[in-house]
Design an enzyme around this catalytic site. Structure first.
Site, PDB file in Angstrom:
ATOM      1  N   ILE A   1       0.820  -1.204   0.000  1.00 59.41           N
ATOM      2  CA  ILE A   1       0.000   0.000   0.000  1.00 59.41           C
ATOM      3  C   ILE A   1       0.857   1.259   0.000  1.00 59.41           C
ATOM      4  O   ILE A   1       0.528   2.252  -0.649  1.00 59.41           O
ATOM      5  CB  ILE A   1      -0.950  -0.021   1.213  1.00 59.41           C
ATOM      6  CG1 ILE A   1      -1.940  -1.184   1.075  1.00 59.41           C
ATOM      7  CG2 ILE A   1      -1.701   1.293   1.353  1.00 59.41           C
ATOM      8  CD1 ILE A   1      -2.723  -1.478   2.329  1.00 59.41           C
TER       9      ILE A   1
ATOM     10  N   SER B   1      -6.354   0.381  11.043  1.00 61.97           N
ATOM     11  CA  SER B   1      -6.769  -0.927  10.545  1.00 61.97           C
ATOM     12  C   SER B   1      -8.122  -1.307  11.117  1.00 61.97           C
ATOM     13  O   SER B   1      -8.515  -0.854  12.204  1.00 61.97           O
ATOM     14  CB  SER B   1      -5.734  -1.989  10.953  1.00 61.97           C
ATOM     15  OG  SER B   1      -6.212  -3.298  10.725  1.00 61.97           O
TER      16      SER B   1
ATOM     17  N   TYR C   1      -1.354  -6.662  17.911  1.00 61.59           N
ATOM     18  CA  TYR C   1      -1.512  -5.908  16.669  1.00 61.59           C
ATOM     19  C   TYR C   1      -2.737  -4.994  16.751  1.00 61.59           C
ATOM     20  O   TYR C   1      -2.682  -3.815  16.380  1.00 61.59           O
ATOM     21  CB  TYR C   1      -1.646  -6.868  15.485  1.00 61.59           C
ATOM     22  CG  TYR C   1      -1.858  -6.161  14.163  1.00 61.59           C
ATOM     23  CD1 TYR C   1      -0.824  -5.461  13.562  1.00 61.59           C
ATOM     24  CD2 TYR C   1      -3.102  -6.185  13.532  1.00 61.59           C
ATOM     25  CE1 TYR C   1      -1.015  -4.796  12.349  1.00 61.59           C
ATOM     26  CE2 TYR C   1      -3.308  -5.531  12.320  1.00 61.59           C
ATOM     27  CZ  TYR C   1      -2.251  -4.840  11.734  1.00 61.59           C
ATOM     28  OH  TYR C   1      -2.449  -4.177  10.552  1.00 61.59           O
TER      29      TYR C   1
ATOM     30  N   LYS D   1      -2.896  -0.804  16.416  1.00 60.47           N
ATOM     31  CA  LYS D   1      -3.681  -0.069  15.423  1.00 60.47           C
ATOM     32  C   LYS D   1      -4.712   0.835  16.096  1.00 60.47           C
ATOM     33  O   LYS D   1      -5.053   1.897  15.573  1.00 60.47           O
ATOM     34  CB  LYS D   1      -4.353  -1.035  14.449  1.00 60.47           C
ATOM     35  CG  LYS D   1      -3.396  -1.943  13.691  1.00 60.47           C
ATOM     36  CD  LYS D   1      -2.160  -1.215  13.157  1.00 60.47           C
ATOM     37  CE  LYS D   1      -2.448  -0.309  11.983  1.00 60.47           C
ATOM     38  NZ  LYS D   1      -1.201   0.302  11.433  1.00 60.47           N
TER      39      LYS D   1
END
Length: 316
Positions: free
Chosen positions: A25, A144, A171, A175
């Site tokens: 990305i 995310s 994770y 985020k």
């Protein structure tokens, strides 16, 4: 009308820095900005990959090395950027790790929190002096869908968790920290009267390099099926970031993501976020913790009131 790169304004005369721009990305984000005429600095951990990406993109692209797992590297990169340029119109905090093989960063932090949040917190603070007085300048932080996994923001107990931690939860917390940081930054920039605004975006689902063999074994078949049925190519996943970075109608504090099923794919539209991401007290605590851990204090940082209303999530 579905927003696409065809809607991007001309970026000539603007300078952008994109972290993690050697692939996925980040690469697609940098490519689109360069195609519209921007000078783009690719901030990459691997210089060889970064130079190869710059060659593929063409235009006014250059590379600076930054390893977000090392605060010394972040400081060196910021010094190098400040040596090369005297103004920055756009900072895209895109790079990240998911389920890394190593268990601590160079500075001893849990890797998701250390790289995804603290590295970007420090880099933004060290570069913000190049942006504050630049009309139309923006900081875009890539969050995310996984932020919804976390029911609360990171706390000191999470910072150096090593063996035995649950990587999916770690994770998700990192985020969530990205989104909380973007909102707290917007409030402080607004309070200080800065020209810069802070915006967040998420890419939905995309089969980028983050999905690698370090993912927990139980998650691999689930993620493979989800990516096959709901995912999109990196170029599509970059659209929310690009709209957040360039659409003049996007306001500070906005959060964008794909508009398709479960926000996994589709055009860039205002996205939903968790209650935890809008917790003002937790945002302030995270900011203070991040300053303490990185040693980076933002210049001209306005006093923050805990009773302030959350920033608006909207695209007018």
């Amino acid at each position: 009308m579905v927003w696409s790169t065809a809607e991007m304004p001309d970026q000539s005369g603007r300078t952008a820095l994109v972290t993690g721009a050697s692939g996925g990305i980040g690469l697609e984000t940098a490519r689109a900005l360069a195609d519209r005429g921007a000078r783009v600095v690719l901030a990459c951990r691997d210089m060889e990959r970064g130079l190869a990406a710059a060659a593929r993109i063409g235009g006014r692209t250059e590379v600076v090395r930054v390893d977000l797992a090392s605060l010394d590297s972040v400081r060196d990169a910021a010094l190098e950027v400040r040596r090369r340029i005297d103004r920055l119109d756009l900072l895209v905090n895109n790079a990240g790790v998911m389920f890394p093989a190593y268990r601590r960063t160079e500075d001893g932090f849990e890797p998701h929190f250390g790289v995804n949040h603290l590295g970007h917190f420090a880099l933004t603070g060290l570069l913000l002096g190049l942006m504050r007085d630049v009309p139309g300048s923006r900081v875009v932080t890539v969050a995310s869908l996984a932020h919804r996994v976390a029911v609360a923001g990171p706390v000191p107990a999470d910072v150096r968790t090593a063996g035995g931690y649950r990587s999916v939860a770690a994770y998700g917390r990192s985020k969530l920290a990205n989104l909380m940081f973007a909102r707290e930054l917007q409030c402080r920039l607004a309070d200080a009267g800065a020209e810069t605004v802070s915006v967040a975006a998420h890419p939905g689902l995309s089969a980028t390099g983050l999905w690698h063999d370090e993912a927990p074994a139980w998650l691999r078949p689930v993620s493979s099926a989800a990516l096959r049925w709901l995912g999109q190519p990196a170029a599509g996943a970059a659209l929310p970031t690009l709209r957040a970075a360039t659409d003049p109608l996007v306001q500070g504090g906005a959060y964008l993501g794909p508009g398709g099923m479960s926000e996994c794919h589709g055009g860039a539209v205002p996205a939903r976020s968790s209650w935890a991401s809008r917790d003002v007290i937790a945002q302030i605590r995270l900011w203070e913790l991040s300053q303490e851990l990185t040693g980076v204090r933002y210049a001209r940082d306005a006093a923050r009131r805990a009773d302030r209303q959350p920033v608006v999530e909207a695209v007018r």
